[in-house]
Design a protein around this motif. Structure first.
Motif, PDB file in Angstrom:
ATOM      1  N   ALA A  59     -13.993   5.809   7.618  1.00 30.08           N
ATOM      2  CA  ALA A  59     -13.806   5.264   6.715  1.00 30.08           C
ATOM      3  C   ALA A  59     -14.279   5.245   4.778  1.00 30.08           C
ATOM      4  CB  ALA A  59     -13.736   3.305   7.158  1.00 30.08           C
ATOM      5  N   ASP A  60     -15.651   5.515   5.517  1.00 31.11           N
ATOM      6  CA  ASP A  60     -15.957   5.922   4.304  1.00 31.11           C
ATOM      7  C   ASP A  60     -15.239   7.078   2.936  1.00 31.11           C
ATOM      8  OD1 ASP A  60     -17.905   4.513   4.866  1.00 31.11           O
ATOM      9  OD2 ASP A  60     -19.386   5.730   4.966  1.00 31.11           O
ATOM     10  N   ALA A  61     -15.002   7.911   4.349  1.00 33.28           N
ATOM     11  CA  ALA A  61     -14.261   9.294   3.269  1.00 33.28           C
ATOM     12  C   ALA A  61     -13.013   8.564   2.834  1.00 33.28           C
ATOM     13  CB  ALA A  61     -14.504  10.116   4.140  1.00 33.28           C
ATOM     14  N   ALA A  62     -12.387   8.027   3.295  1.00 32.06           N
ATOM     15  CA  ALA A  62     -11.156   7.243   3.669  1.00 32.06           C
ATOM     16  C   ALA A  62     -11.020   6.166   2.315  1.00 32.06           C
ATOM     17  CB  ALA A  62     -10.022   6.548   4.218  1.00 32.06           C
ATOM     18  N   ALA A  63     -11.935   5.765   2.258  1.00 31.37           N
ATOM     19  CA  ALA A  63     -11.793   4.623   1.147  1.00 31.37           C
ATOM     20  C   ALA A  63     -12.034   5.023  -0.402  1.00 31.37           C
ATOM     21  CB  ALA A  63     -12.926   3.559   1.681  1.00 31.37           C
ATOM     22  N   ILE A  64     -13.296   6.138  -0.427  1.00 32.54           N
ATOM     23  CA  ILE A  64     -12.773   6.791  -1.580  1.00 32.54           C
ATOM     24  C   ILE A  64     -11.921   7.848  -1.971  1.00 32.54           C
ATOM     25  CG2 ILE A  64     -14.558   8.835  -2.645  1.00 32.54           C
ATOM     26  CD1 ILE A  64     -16.665   7.818  -1.442  1.00 32.54           C
ATOM     27  N   GLY A  65     -11.398   8.519  -0.985  1.00 30.06           N
ATOM     28  CA  GLY A  65     -10.472   9.766  -1.244  1.00 30.06           C
ATOM     29  C   GLY A  65      -9.225   8.939  -0.999  1.00 30.06           C
ATOM     30  N   ALA A  66      -8.291   7.382  -0.109  1.00 30.92           N
ATOM     31  CA  ALA A  66      -7.537   6.633  -1.591  1.00 30.92           C
ATOM     32  C   ALA A  66      -8.298   5.842  -3.045  1.00 30.92           C
ATOM     33  CB  ALA A  66      -7.581   5.157  -0.542  1.00 30.92           C
ATOM     34  N   ALA A  67      -9.168   5.559  -2.815  1.00 31.69           N
ATOM     35  CA  ALA A  67      -9.185   5.319  -4.001  1.00 31.69           C
ATOM     36  C   ALA A  67      -9.457   6.035  -5.300  1.00 31.69           C
ATOM     37  CB  ALA A  67     -10.678   3.976  -4.287  1.00 31.69           C
ATOM     38  N   ALA A  78       0.750   2.163  -3.228  1.00 30.18           N
ATOM     39  CA  ALA A  78       1.995   2.598  -2.382  1.00 30.18           C
ATOM     40  C   ALA A  78       0.931   3.875  -1.790  1.00 30.18           C
ATOM     41  CB  ALA A  78       3.469   2.888  -2.470  1.00 30.18           C
ATOM     42  N   VAL A  79      -0.166   4.178  -2.703  1.00 27.91           N
ATOM     43  CA  VAL A  79      -0.442   6.075  -2.438  1.00 27.91           C
ATOM     44  C   VAL A  79      -1.681   5.508  -1.357  1.00 27.91           C
ATOM     45  CG1 VAL A  79       0.735   6.865  -4.089  1.00 27.91           C
ATOM     46  CG2 VAL A  79      -2.039   6.045  -4.059  1.00 27.91           C
ATOM     47  N   LEU A  80      -2.048   3.723  -1.705  1.00 26.16           N
ATOM     48  CA  LEU A  80      -3.256   4.148  -0.095  1.00 26.16           C
ATOM     49  C   LEU A  80      -3.610   3.912   1.029  1.00 26.16           C
ATOM     50  CD1 LEU A  80      -4.331   1.067  -1.805  1.00 26.16           C
ATOM     51  CD2 LEU A  80      -4.932   3.045  -2.238  1.00 26.16           C
ATOM     52  N   GLN A  81      -2.588   3.711   1.487  1.00 21.65           N
ATOM     53  CA  GLN A  81      -2.142   3.905   3.249  1.00 21.65           C
ATOM     54  C   GLN A  81      -2.243   4.987   3.257  1.00 21.65           C
ATOM     55  OE1 GLN A  81      -2.531   1.307   5.217  1.00 21.65           O
ATOM     56  NE2 GLN A  81      -2.062   2.475   7.214  1.00 21.65           N
ATOM     57  N   PRO A  82      -1.168   5.577   2.404  1.00 20.38           N
ATOM     58  CA  PRO A  82      -0.605   7.704   3.552  1.00 20.38           C
ATOM     59  C   PRO A  82      -2.241   8.140   3.310  1.00 20.38           C
ATOM     60  CG  PRO A  82      -0.095   6.987   1.794  1.00 20.38           C
ATOM     61  CD  PRO A  82      -0.526   5.358   2.183  1.00 20.38           C
ATOM     62  N   ALA A  96      -6.899   6.525  15.534  1.00 21.25           N
ATOM     63  CA  ALA A  96      -6.909   5.369  14.365  1.00 21.25           C
ATOM     64  C   ALA A  96      -5.738   4.604  13.729  1.00 21.25           C
ATOM     65  CB  ALA A  96      -7.905   5.095  13.683  1.00 21.25           C
ATOM     66  N   THR A  97      -6.005   2.990  14.323  1.00 19.19           N
ATOM     67  CA  THR A  97      -4.661   2.652  13.518  1.00 19.19           C
ATOM     68  C   THR A  97      -5.953   1.952  11.834  1.00 19.19           C
ATOM     69  OG1 THR A  97      -4.594   1.168  15.246  1.00 19.19           O
ATOM     70  CG2 THR A  97      -4.818  -0.455  13.217  1.00 19.19           C
ATOM     71  N   VAL A  98      -5.142   2.240  10.641  1.00 14.32           N
ATOM     72  CA  VAL A  98      -5.573   2.220   9.829  1.00 14.32           C
ATOM     73  C   VAL A  98      -4.851   1.299   8.659  1.00 14.32           C
ATOM     74  CG1 VAL A  98      -6.152   4.006   7.842  1.00 14.32           C
ATOM     75  CG2 VAL A  98      -5.844   5.099  10.362  1.00 14.32           C
ATOM     76  N   THR A  99      -5.628   0.655   7.496  1.00 13.31           N
ATOM     77  CA  THR A  99      -5.136  -0.589   6.604  1.00 13.31           C
ATOM     78  C   THR A  99      -5.871   0.642   5.274  1.00 13.31           C
ATOM     79  OG1 THR A  99      -6.707  -1.966   7.316  1.00 13.31           O
ATOM     80  CG2 THR A  99      -4.853  -2.286   8.716  1.00 13.31           C
ATOM     81  N   ALA A 100      -5.409  -0.168   4.453  1.00 16.35           N
ATOM     82  CA  ALA A 100      -5.931   0.451   2.877  1.00 16.35           C
ATOM     83  C   ALA A 100      -5.513  -0.920   2.499  1.00 16.35           C
ATOM     84  CB  ALA A 100      -6.280   1.454   2.572  1.00 16.35           C
ATOM     85  N   THR A 101      -6.090  -1.402   1.375  1.00 18.58           N
ATOM     86  CA  THR A 101      -5.478  -2.417   0.074  1.00 18.58           C
ATOM     87  C   THR A 101      -6.807  -2.924  -0.858  1.00 18.58           C
ATOM     88  OG1 THR A 101      -6.951  -4.231   1.686  1.00 18.58           O
ATOM     89  CG2 THR A 101      -4.487  -3.307   2.192  1.00 18.58           C
ATOM     90  N   VAL A 102      -5.716  -2.608  -2.057  1.00 15.92           N
ATOM     91  CA  VAL A 102      -6.643  -3.128  -3.018  1.00 15.92           C
ATOM     92  C   VAL A 102      -7.323  -4.589  -2.924  1.00 15.92           C
ATOM     93  CG1 VAL A 102      -6.881  -3.532  -5.626  1.00 15.92           C
ATOM     94  CG2 VAL A 102      -5.496  -1.911  -4.472  1.00 15.92           C
ATOM     95  N   VAL A 103      -8.345  -4.811  -2.617  1.00 17.26           N
ATOM     96  CA  VAL A 103      -9.124  -6.425  -3.261  1.00 17.26           C
ATOM     97  C   VAL A 103      -9.720  -6.999  -4.490  1.00 17.26           C
ATOM     98  CG1 VAL A 103      -9.006  -6.854  -0.195  1.00 17.26           C
ATOM     99  CG2 VAL A 103     -11.012  -5.639  -2.200  1.00 17.26           C
ATOM    100  N   VAL A 116     -10.893   0.195   3.184  1.00 22.11           N
ATOM    101  CA  VAL A 116     -10.710   0.432   3.791  1.00 22.11           C
ATOM    102  C   VAL A 116     -10.700   0.000   5.478  1.00 22.11           C
ATOM    103  CG1 VAL A 116      -9.853   3.264   5.757  1.00 22.11           C
ATOM    104  CG2 VAL A 116      -9.952   2.121   2.703  1.00 22.11           C
ATOM    105  N   THR A 117      -9.979  -0.357   6.864  1.00 24.07           N
ATOM    106  CA  THR A 117     -10.229  -0.440   8.147  1.00 24.07           C
ATOM    107  C   THR A 117     -10.482   0.632   8.829  1.00 24.07           C
ATOM    108  OG1 THR A 117     -10.891  -3.210   7.118  1.00 24.07           O
ATOM    109  CG2 THR A 117     -10.700  -2.490   9.863  1.00 24.07           C
ATOM    110  N   ILE A 118     -10.942   1.225  10.498  1.00 24.81           N
ATOM    111  CA  ILE A 118     -10.226   2.277  10.338  1.00 24.81           C
ATOM    112  C   ILE A 118     -11.031   1.570  12.288  1.00 24.81           C
ATOM    113  CG2 ILE A 118     -10.533   4.447  12.119  1.00 24.81           C
ATOM    114  CD1 ILE A 118     -10.841   5.116   8.963  1.00 24.81           C
TER     115      ILE A 118
END
Length: 685
Positions: A59-67, A78-82, A96-103, A116-118
C-alpha cells in the motif's frame, strides 16, 4: 472408555469418586484439546499478521506510485486506480482488492493526499482441524501527500451576511482580485462575466455559477457547487473543495478604528465674540461741510482729510462721497453708532485699532486698513468695492455679506464672524490665522473664500449647515485643525479644498455635487459622504490666490478627478454613496502617519443603511472600505479599481450588476498574502 465395551456396573460411580487418578486423566484430556485449538488459531493469526505487513508495504508503494502518476498526469484522477492495482500485482498481490482516491485536508487543512487501501483474504489452514473454516480479510491503508494546495489567501472582497446571497454578480459585472480571496459566509452567485481571485470561498453556503467565469486556484464551499455541464470556465476538480470555512471580519475590533469612532459627532465650538466696548461720543461728519469737531483735519477747502494719531471716542461717523480721508497710524478709535462711507470716497486707516457698533458700510470704493485690529459689533455690515486690511485680528459680531463683485482681503491674524455670505462674484481672502464662524458659511456662484492656514471652527446656520456652496462657488482652506458643527453641502460646479490636519470633524453630512480636494488626515463624519453628479475636475487655478490646486497631493497625480484625497481615512456614522458620473480617487495611507489617517483604512462605518455606487461612477480606491453592516450595490458601468494598488471591500452583502467592475492588485492589506506549498510527495500516515 472404548466404544463397544460393556457398561460399568452400578458401583462404578462410587469407585470413580474415590479414584483421583481418573479425574486427573479427564482434565488433562480436555486441557490438551484446548491447547491444540489455541495453537492452531495462533498459527493462522500469525499468518494474517505477516500478510498485513506485506499489504502495508505494498500500500505504501502503491500510494507513492499513484501520487507520482497523478502529478505527471496533470492531476487526472483516472490514473490512480490502475497505477495502484499494477503495483499490487507487481508485489505479488494479484488477488488483492485495491482502492485509490484523492482525499482533502490530509494531513492538514487545505492539503491533499492519495489514499490507497489494499485488502487480501487469508485462508484458515491449521485451525480448520478444530472446526474453523473459510478465510478472513487483512487490510492496510497508506496516504501519500501531494504537493500541498496553497493555504487560503487573505481576503480582499468579504461579505459577512450569514444567510442568503453574500456576493452576487449579474450582467457584465466583474470582480478581479487575482492575488487574494473573494469570500462570503453565505452564497456566492456569479451570474455576471467573471469572478477572478486566488481563492473563491463560501464559508457556510453554496457557490453558483451560470455562464460566466470562476477563475481561482482554490474554490471552496460548504454546501453545493452548481455549474452548467457545458461551462468549463471553472477551476479543475482537484481545486474544488467541499468543506466549510470560518470567515470573519478581519477589521472587527481593530483598536485604531474603534478609537476613531469615538470622535463621530464631535465638534469644537467657535470662539465666542461679542460687541466691542464703544463709549458714547460726539458724532463726526467728514464732508464738504464738516462738523466743527473734524474741521481741523481738512486740508484747506479741498476734499482731503488727515486725522492725526490719537484716541477718539465717536458717536456716529459719516464720511461723505468723493473725499480722500486718511487716519494716521497709532490711533485708537471707537464708534458707538455706526460708520457710513459715501460712494467714491477713498478712505485709508493706518495702523490703528478700530471698534465699531451700530453698523458698518465701506462705501462703493472700499477702504484700506493697515496693521492693527478691527472689531465690529451689532448692525448691518457691508463691504463694497475693493478693501484690504493688514495683519491683525478681525472680529465681526454679525453677518458679513459681500456682494456685487466686492473684494475683501484680510491679513494674518484671528478672524471671527457671526456668519459669512459671499455672493455675486465677490471674494474674501484671509491670511494665516484662525477662522471662527458662528452661524455658517454660504458662498454663491462665481464667488470665493480663500482662507490661510489656521484653526477652522464653524457653527451651523439655521438649516443646520456649516458650509453651503452654490454652483461655481469656491472655498479654499489652508492647513490647520478643522471642525464643522453642521452639514457641508455643495452644488455642481463648485470647488472645496480642505487643508491638512490630523482629524477633520464634520458633525453632519458631507454632500458633494462639485469637486473636493481632501488633504491628508482623518475625516470624521456624523452622517454620510456623497459624491454627486460631478461637473468639475482638478486641477484649478485661482485668480484670488494666484495658486493652482489639484495637480498632485503628496506627490500623487489627481488630475481629472472631482473627488480626490491622498493619505486619508473616512470614519462615518452613515455611508458613502457615489452618483453616476462621479470620478473619485481616494487613497488610504500605506503607513502610519502623523496626519491622523489610519494605516490601510479608507472608509469605516457601522451603518445598516444601503451603499450605492451608481452607473458611470469611476473610482480609484486604495485601502479598506469597511462597511460590515451595509449592503453595497455597484450598478451598471461603475468601476471601483485600485490602479495597481491594494483595495479591500468588507460589507454585509456585495452586489455588482450591469457592467460594474471591482478589482484589486495586491495580496492583502490586513496580513501576509504568502502561501505555503510543498513540492515533495511522501507518506504521511
Amino acid at each position: 472408555m472404548v466404544l463397544g465395551t460393556p457398561l460399568p456396573n452400578p458401583a462404578w460411580p462410587t469407585r470413580l469418586a474415590s479414584d483421583r487418578r481418573g479425574t486427573v486423566a479427564v482434565i488433562g484430556a480436555l486441557a490438551l484439546t484446548t491447547l491444540l485449538g489455541i495453537g492452531a488459531l495462533t498459527v493462522d493469526l500469525g499468518r494474517g499478521y505477516s500478510q498485513r505487513i506485506v499489504n502495508q508495504r505494498t500500500a505504501d508503494a502503491a500510494a507513492i506510485g499513484a501520487a507520482l502518476a497523478y502529478r505527471a498526469a496533470a492531476s487526472n484522477e483516472a490514473v490512480l486506480q490502475p497505477t495502484a492495482q499494477d503495483l499490487a500485482i507487481a508485489n505479488g498481490l494479484a488477488d488483492a482488492t485495491v482502492t485509490a482516491t484523492v482525499v482533502q485536508d490530509v494531513p492538514a487543512s487545505g492539503s491533499r493526499a492519495v489514499k490507497v487501501t489494499i485488502s487480501t483474504p487469508v485462508p484458515i489452514a491449521v485451525a480448520s482441524a478444530i472446526g474453523f473454516r473459510g478465510s478472513y480479510a487483512v487490510s492496510a491503508t497508506a496516504y501519500a501527500t501531494l504537493a500541498a494546495a496553497p493555504s487560503m489567501a487573505p481576503p480582499c472582497i468579504v461579505a459577512l451576511a450569514t444567510s442568503g446571497v453574500g456576493i452576487a454578480t449579474s450582467g457584465g459585472a466583474t470582480i478581479d482580485v487575482p492575488d487574494c480571496t473573494v469570500a462570503a459566509i453565505a452564497d456566492i452567485n456569479n451570474q455576471g462575466t467573471r469572478i477572478a481571485a486566488k481563492n473563491i470561498v463560501s464559508g457556510s453556503g453554496n457557490i453558483i455559477n451560470n455562464w460566466g467565469t470562476l477563475s481561482a486556484t482554490l474554490l471552496r464551499y460548504a454546501g453545493s457547487f452548481s455549474n452548467p455541464s457545458w461551462n468549463s470556465a471553472v477551476p479543475a476538480s482537484d481545486k474544488i473543495v467541499n468543506a466549510s470555512t470560518a470567515i470573519v471580519d478581519p477589521l472587527a475590533g481593530n483598536a485604531n478604528i474603534v478609537a476613531a469612532r469615538e470622535s463621530i459627532g464631535s465638534s469644537v465650538a467657535p470662539n465666542g465674540i461679542g460687541n466691542p466696548t464703544t463709549p458714547t461720543g460726539a458724532d463726526w461728519t467728514i464732508g464738504w461741510s464738516p462738523s466743527a469737531n473734524v474741521a481741523a483735519f481738512r486740508r484747506g477747502n479741498s476734499a482731503n482729510y488727515v486725522v492725526p494719531a490719537g484716541t477718539y471716542t465717536i458717536g456716529r461717523m459719516t464720511i461723505e462721497g468723493g473725499l480722500n480721508v486718511r487716519f494716521e497710524s497709532g490711533s485708537k478709535i471707537t464708534i458707538a453708532n455706526g460708520l457710513s462711507i459715501g460712494g467714491g470716497s477713498t478712505v485709508v486707516f493706518g495702523d490703528v485699532d478700530l471698534k465699531v457698533n451700530g453698523g458698518f458700510d465701506s462705501g462703493s470704493s472700499g477702504i484700506t486698513f493697515g496693521k492693527g485690529s478691527l472689531a465690529i459689533g451689532s448692525g448691518t455690515v457691508a463691504f463694497s468695492g475693493t478693501s484690504s486690511f493688514g495683519d491683525g485680528p478681525v472680529t465681526i459680531n454679525s453677518a458679513l455679506v459681500l456682494g456685487g463683485g466686492a473684494k475683501l482681503t484680510l491679513g494674518a491674524g484671528a478672524h471671527a464672524f457671526g456668519s459669512l455670505r459671499i455672493d455675486g462674484g465677490s471674494w474674501l481672502k484671509l491670511g494665516a490665522g484662525d477662522l471662527d464662524v458662528r452661524s455658517g458659511i454660504a458662498i454663491g456662484g462665481d464667488s470665493t473664500l480663500a482662507a490661510g492656514a489656521g484653526a477652522f471652527r464653524l457653527g451651523p446656520d439655521g438649516s443646520g449647515r456649516a458650509i453651503t456652496l452654490s454652483g461655481s462657488a469656491v472655498l479654499l482652506m489652508g492647513d490647520g485643525s478643522f471642525s464643522a458643527n453642521g452639514a457641508i453641502v455643495t452644488e455642481g460646479g463648485s470647488r472645496l479644498v480642505f487643508g491638512r490636519t490630523r482629524n477633520h470633524l464634520i458633525n453632519g453630512d458631507l454632500a458633494i455635487a462639485g469637486s473636493v480636494l481632501f488633504a491628508p488626515g482623518r475625516y470624521t463624519i456624523a452622517g454620510s459622504l456623497t459624491n454627486g453628479t460631478g461637473g468639475t475636475t482638478w486641477p484649478y487655478s485661482s485668480p484670488v490666490t494666484g495658486q493652482s490646486y489639484g495637480t498632485t497631493i503628496d506627490g500623487v497625480d489627481v488630475t481629472g478627478f472631482d473627488l480626490a484625497g491622498v493619505n486619508v481615512s473616512f470614519i462615518l456614522s452613515g455611508t458613502v454613496n457615489l452618483a453616476g458620473g462621479a470620478k473619485s480617487k481616494l487613497l488610504a495611507a500605506s503607513t502610519g502617519t502623523e496626519g491622523g489617517a489610519i494605516t490601510d483604512l479608507l472608509i469605516d462605518s457601522l451603518t445598516t443603511g444601503a451603499t450605492n455606487w451608481a452607473a458611470g461612477a469611476q473610482n480609484i480606491f486604495t485601502g479598506a472600505v469597511h462597511l460590515p453592516a451595509s449592503d453595497i450595490t455597484l450598478s451598471g458601468g461603475s468601476t471601483t479599481l485600485s490602479n495597481g494598488q491594494c483595495f479591500m471591500m468588507i460589507a454585509r452583502t456585495i452586489n455588482a450588476s450591469g457592467g460594474a467592475a471591482a478589482g484589486s492588485a495586491c495580496t492583502s492589506i490586513t496580513g501576509s498574502g504568502g502561501s505555503s506549498s510543498g513540492g515533495d510527495i511522501g507518506l504521511v500516515r
